[in-house]
Design an enzyme around this catalytic site. Structure first.
Site, PDB file in Angstrom:
ATOM      1  N   PHE A 121       0.922  -1.187   0.062  1.00 27.53           N
ATOM      2  CA  PHE A 121      -0.050   0.058   0.037  1.00 27.53           C
ATOM      3  C   PHE A 121       0.880   1.366   0.078  1.00 27.53           C
ATOM      4  CE2 PHE A 121      -4.782   1.159   1.295  1.00 27.53           C
ATOM      5  CZ  PHE A 121      -5.093   0.441   0.396  1.00 27.53           C
ATOM      6  N   HIS A 236      -8.624  11.737  -0.753  1.00 30.49           N
ATOM      7  CA  HIS A 236      -8.145  10.702  -1.424  1.00 30.49           C
ATOM      8  C   HIS A 236      -8.053  10.651  -2.948  1.00 30.49           C
ATOM      9  CE1 HIS A 236      -8.012   6.219  -2.466  1.00 30.49           C
ATOM     10  NE2 HIS A 236      -7.941   6.156  -1.248  1.00 30.49           N
ATOM     11  N   LEU A 250     -15.539   5.817  -3.004  1.00 26.67           N
ATOM     12  CA  LEU A 250     -14.031   5.576  -3.093  1.00 26.67           C
ATOM     13  C   LEU A 250     -13.766   4.399  -4.065  1.00 26.67           C
ATOM     14  CD1 LEU A 250     -11.525   6.241  -1.412  1.00 26.67           C
ATOM     15  CD2 LEU A 250     -12.183   4.100   0.005  1.00 26.67           C
ATOM     16  N   GLU A 253      -7.033   2.138  -2.982  1.00 25.96           N
ATOM     17  CA  GLU A 253      -5.674   2.172  -3.146  1.00 25.96           C
ATOM     18  C   GLU A 253      -5.272   0.762  -3.635  1.00 25.96           C
ATOM     19  OE1 GLU A 253      -3.840   4.605  -0.605  1.00 25.96           O
ATOM     20  OE2 GLU A 253      -2.111   3.657  -0.534  1.00 25.96           O
ATOM     21  N   HIS A 380     -11.909  12.438   2.160  1.00 20.06           N
ATOM     22  CA  HIS A 380     -12.034  10.969   2.728  1.00 20.06           C
ATOM     23  C   HIS A 380     -11.819  10.827   4.226  1.00 20.06           C
ATOM     24  CE1 HIS A 380     -11.494   6.678   2.564  1.00 20.06           C
ATOM     25  NE2 HIS A 380     -10.399   6.732   2.518  1.00 20.06           N
ATOM     26  N   ARG A 415      -2.304  10.750   6.422  1.00 20.39           N
ATOM     27  CA  ARG A 415      -2.440   9.380   6.615  1.00 20.39           C
ATOM     28  C   ARG A 415      -2.146   8.542   5.707  1.00 20.39           C
ATOM     29  NH1 ARG A 415      -6.160   5.650   6.438  1.00 20.39           N
ATOM     30  NH2 ARG A 415      -7.828   6.729   5.677  1.00 20.39           N
TER      31      ARG A 415
END
Lengths: 604, 248
Positions: A121, A236, A250, A253, A380, A415
């Site tokens: 990620f 995001h 969304l 990712e 997000h 984040r």
């Protein structure tokens, strides 16, 4: 005289997403009585939408991983504005919190040797996200829910807290209303845990549900707690952009983690154009090496699509602004191209990204195994929030705790994906543990009748004003304004305007009116939400004005530099002053502990 | 811009009626969008549950033109708009208001099912080892978003109202996920037979047809559970065995 029913608990938890459920389970296991209040039905909270996974240095896939690497990755991702003690606790405790879920019945995807599988990620150096396809959040909330219902926790579903109740400087309970009949409920509690999630509904384009109206932030602020770093709102990079009705939903990712690439209208992989200095050593400039990274080659460096979310979002905005966007104002995210690389690509994509396949097929008539998706930034997550003690999660108000997204510190200016599900486990548990301890050490507080009367009469005001303005319209206007002026690109002028607009909206909200009665009335609910939304909108705009630099998720067109000369590292702190006005100040971030500084240097 | 008429149930447990609302519709809209537009512009107090608007939370279950659906995943281009689109609450549960029903029975049922109880850990560090192929079938059940459309459409609940004798497809899936979990050590077959009413299911597969997560409820969850119940309680050899050697 206002009518209400009363419930007494040692610990009251407000919010039943991952953090709230984890807090309730922990508090209950400490032997205190626990009430859990949630705005929706149990198991529907926003955690359910988390897709990619939960970050924990289990080192199941790459044994080089460990808490030190996770700590350093989190700090780097947050541009070193993080509360380093929280980042340390988080990196150290996340693995145990994930293993605990397995003991409660969670079924994460497996490695070849039967352990929990982990995936790549953005911003994580090694494959670190334990996951279940692309529905990790559903698995987590269901496990916590199904475990939690056997722990003696008293659940109040579809109940919304309007105000906290205080006595002598301490929190003593909460004032809420249940939706079904619209009746008031008074919760008396020795300690209160806020676990209410984020603020995304203050913006027009968001991946967040109706619940994300900043309730916990606002309740805490009005009770005298401090909010820090509210300017850091995560956009995001990949939300759906077409058709209009799904804009903002969304796109995980995980698509990029599995090898998905971002291209512009000219077919270029534009993420290669600019790689930030902090990440130059870790990022590949070769597409082939990037592909090998996503397929588990331990010696390959990550492709630039897996840079941090703040950076990817900015690059997408740049492409669109410079005329290289997709037909509907986004860019292309393509996973179908991997058919050039693997033989069973279609099946592989459907197995690894089932929800995404389903989502695009059903909502946009796009088959992601055959054609690219159109994506663009969507509001997000909020990194900023209620200031808490790192170890205990207690706010500056005695007896008031906060965990999960509404608490702040762990993520700094940005984040990393996957660090939110681990955040809510680690700090949800801590909040529950220390709230229970506080409840054991302190007696029952006194709930003040006059305060209840005042909150009740304010809450019912929209009914006295049936010809007042439609609360939905006020909400839409707020969302439009925040999107335009406090969104991904900000400036002094825009933020000043936003401040003025918020004051006008406060006046309008005061005159909102609703028809019908108190039973399950969404108009009334929206009118009540407005106060929270306006409070946190003001806090975001004020903090954004204060930070005259572009760092992490906070971008200022008029101050493109990362740091203000001579300002040092600081948190913005928003609090209510003695006159009841919102004010903002700067406070320096405490110096990093030496051994942790060593860890960061060691990790390069 | 095109318009369409939505015939929405308005009322509470005592009384109610369909009310027609005309509203603008645009490309890509789903039924929930239309309901929200009507709520914001014409009927602020129209009650509807929703959360994620992405088919992940299972809150916005309703009956659209008589079909049990998630409103957020039902595109307007899938339904004829030249006639009014009826939107009404689920029928298998008591009505609270408009499109919102009282689903609390489901939460009570779940509590009564024996919780997960794992075998001792496989490794010294307190972890277990499981092969992916051994958990695939349970992961299918765990896709459930608890929308309760399967409960809504099941005739045992919907027509026969046997809520006190029958837990419904959702909780057979839940029980199957526990029973087939490689680590679980409980036995829930006696309850499935006696109090959960698995025998009432006559495998018409209505639940499977409406599942928005495409879980093969009947074939993969209910039938295997029925087989296990039969195997434990009705196998003649095992029955003899039990008569001569009663459980300790």
């Amino acid at each position: 005289m206002v009518q209400y029913e009363t419930h007494e608990y040692d610990v009251l938890v407000i919010g039943a997403g991952g953090a709230g459920l984890r807090a309730a389970i922990e508090a209950s296991s400490a032997g205190v009585s626990v009430g859990l209040v949630c705005k929706s039905l149990l198991g529907k909270a926003h955690t359910v939408m988390a897709e990619g996974g939960v970050a924990a240095a289990l080192a199941n896939v790459d044994e080089r991983d460990g808490w030190r690497v996770h700590f350093a990755d989190t700090m780097r991702g947050g541009q070193y504005l993080n509360n380093w003690r929280m980042a340390e606790l988080h990196a150290k405790e996340a693995p145990d919190r994930v293993r605990e879920l397995e003991a409660w019945g969670a079924l994460f995807d497996r490695t070849q040797d039967g352990r929990i599988l982990q995936r790549n990620f953005g911003g994580h150096q090694y494959p670190r996200l334990a996951h279940v396809g692309d529905r990790t959040g559903l698995e987590m909330i269901r496990v916590l829910q199904d475990h939690g219902i056997h722990q003696g926790v008293d659940v109040h579903m579809e109940c919304t807290v309007i105000s906290l109740l205080k006595d002598d400087g301490r929190v003593v309970g909460a004032f809420g209303y249940e939706r079904e009949k619209g009746r008031f409920k008074i919760f008396s509690a020795k300690a209160v845990v806020l676990a209410t999630g984020g603020v995304g509904k203050a913006f027009k384009i968001t991946s967040n549900s109706w619940e994300y109206t900043g309730d916990g932030h606002s309740l805490a602020y009005h009770a005298g707690a401090e909010l820090i770093d509210m300017e850091f709102v995560q956009f995001h990079p990949t939300g759906m952009v077409w058709p209009p009705s799904v804009r903002g939903i969304l796109v995980t990712e995980g698509v990029r983690g599995e090898g998905g690439i971002l291209t512009n209208s000219e077919g270029d992989r534009f993420m290669f154009d600019h790689i930030p200095e902090l990440y130059q050593n870790q990022t590949s400039d070769d597409p082939e090496e990037g592909w090998r990274y996503t397929q588990g080659d331990r010696d390959a460096r990550r492709p630039p699509e897996l840079l941090t979310r703040d950076h990817v979002a900015r690059c997408i905005v740049r492409e669109v602004q410079e005329g290289r966007g997709s037909p509907h104002g986004g860019v292309f995210l393509d996973i179908s191209w991997i058919s050039e690389k693997i033989s069973n690509a279609e099946e592989h994509i459907r197995r690894k990204l089932p929800s995404m396949y389903h989502q695009f097929m059903q909502l946009a008539d796009i088959d992601i195994t055959k054609e690219p998706m159109e994506v663009g930034p969507t509001t997000h997550y909020v990194m900023g929030g209620i200031r808490v003690d790192a170890d205990s999660q207690m706010t500056s108000v005695p007896g008031l705790f906060a965990g999960g997204e509404c608490g702040a510190g762990l993520h700094g200016a940005n984040r990393l994906g996957g660090n939110s599900l681990s955040d809510l486990l680690v700090f949800g548990k801590r909040a529950g543990e220390y709230a229970a301890q506080f409840a054991k050490e302190n007696g029952v507080g006194k709930v003040n009748e006059a305060e209840i009367e005042a909150v009740a009469s304010e809450a019912l005001k929209p009914f006295d004003n049936a010809d007042g303005e439609n609360p939905f319209q006020i909400q839409y206007d707020l969302q439009d304004m925040m999107q335009d002026l406090v969104g991904i690109a900000r400036s002094d002028d825009g933020l000043h305007n936003a401040g003025e607009e918020i004051h006008k909206l406060v006046q309008r909200a005061d005159q909102a009116g609703v028809g019908g009665n108190r039973e399950y009335n969404p108009g009334w609910h929206t009118a009540l939400d407005l106060e929270h939304m306006l409070t946190i909108s003001e806090a975001i705009a004020l903090a954004a004005l204060e930070r005259k630099a572009s760092i992490g998720a906070h971008s200022r067109d008029d101050y493109p530099e990362k740091e203000e000369p001579g300002a040092g590292k600081y948190n913005t702190v928003v609090r209510k002053n003695a006159d009841g006005e919102m004010e903002v100040s700067r406070e320096p971030i405490p110096e990093l502990r030496e051994d942790l500084q060593d860890v960061i240097e060691e990790m390069g | 811009m095109a318009t369409a008429t939505f015939r929405i149930w308005r009322g509470d447990a005592n009384e109610g009626k369909f009310v027609d609302y005309e509203t603008e519709v645009s490309e890509g809209m789903v039924v929930l969008d239309a309901v929200h537009k009507i709520q914001a512009e014409q009927a602020n107090d129209l009650a509807v549950r929703w959360n994620c608007k992405a088919g992940k939370c299972g809150s916005c279950s309703a009956e659209v033109n008589g079909n049990p659906k998630l409103m957020c995943m039902t595109r307007l281009n899938e339904i004829p708009l030249d006639a009014p689109v009826t939107v009404e609450p689920m029928h298998a549960f008591p009505l609270i208001k408009d499109l919102v029903t009282d689903v609390s029975w489901n939460f009570e049922v779940k509590k009564k099912i024996k919780p997960f109880n794992p075998r001792p850990a496989d490794a010294d560090d307190g972890t277990w080892r499981m092969a992916q192929e051994d958990i695939d079938r349970v992961q299918e059940f765990r896709k459930c978003i608890e929308c309760y459309l399967c409960q809504d459409v099941c005739h045992v609940l919907r027509e026969h109202d046997l809520h006190d004798k029958f837990i419904g497809p959702r909780f057979f899936v839940y029980a199957a996920a526990l029973e087939m979990h490689p680590l679980d050590t409980e036995n829930r077959l006696e309850e499935l037979k006696n109090t959960d009413g698995i025998g009432y299911c006559n495998i018409t597969k209505c639940c499977t047809k409406v599942c928005p997560e495409h879980i093969t409820i009947t074939d993969n969850a209910i039938i295997p559970l029925k087989e296990r119940v039969v195997d434990q309680f009705y196998d003649p050899i095992k029955k003899l065995f039990r008569i001569f050697r009663p459980k300790q």
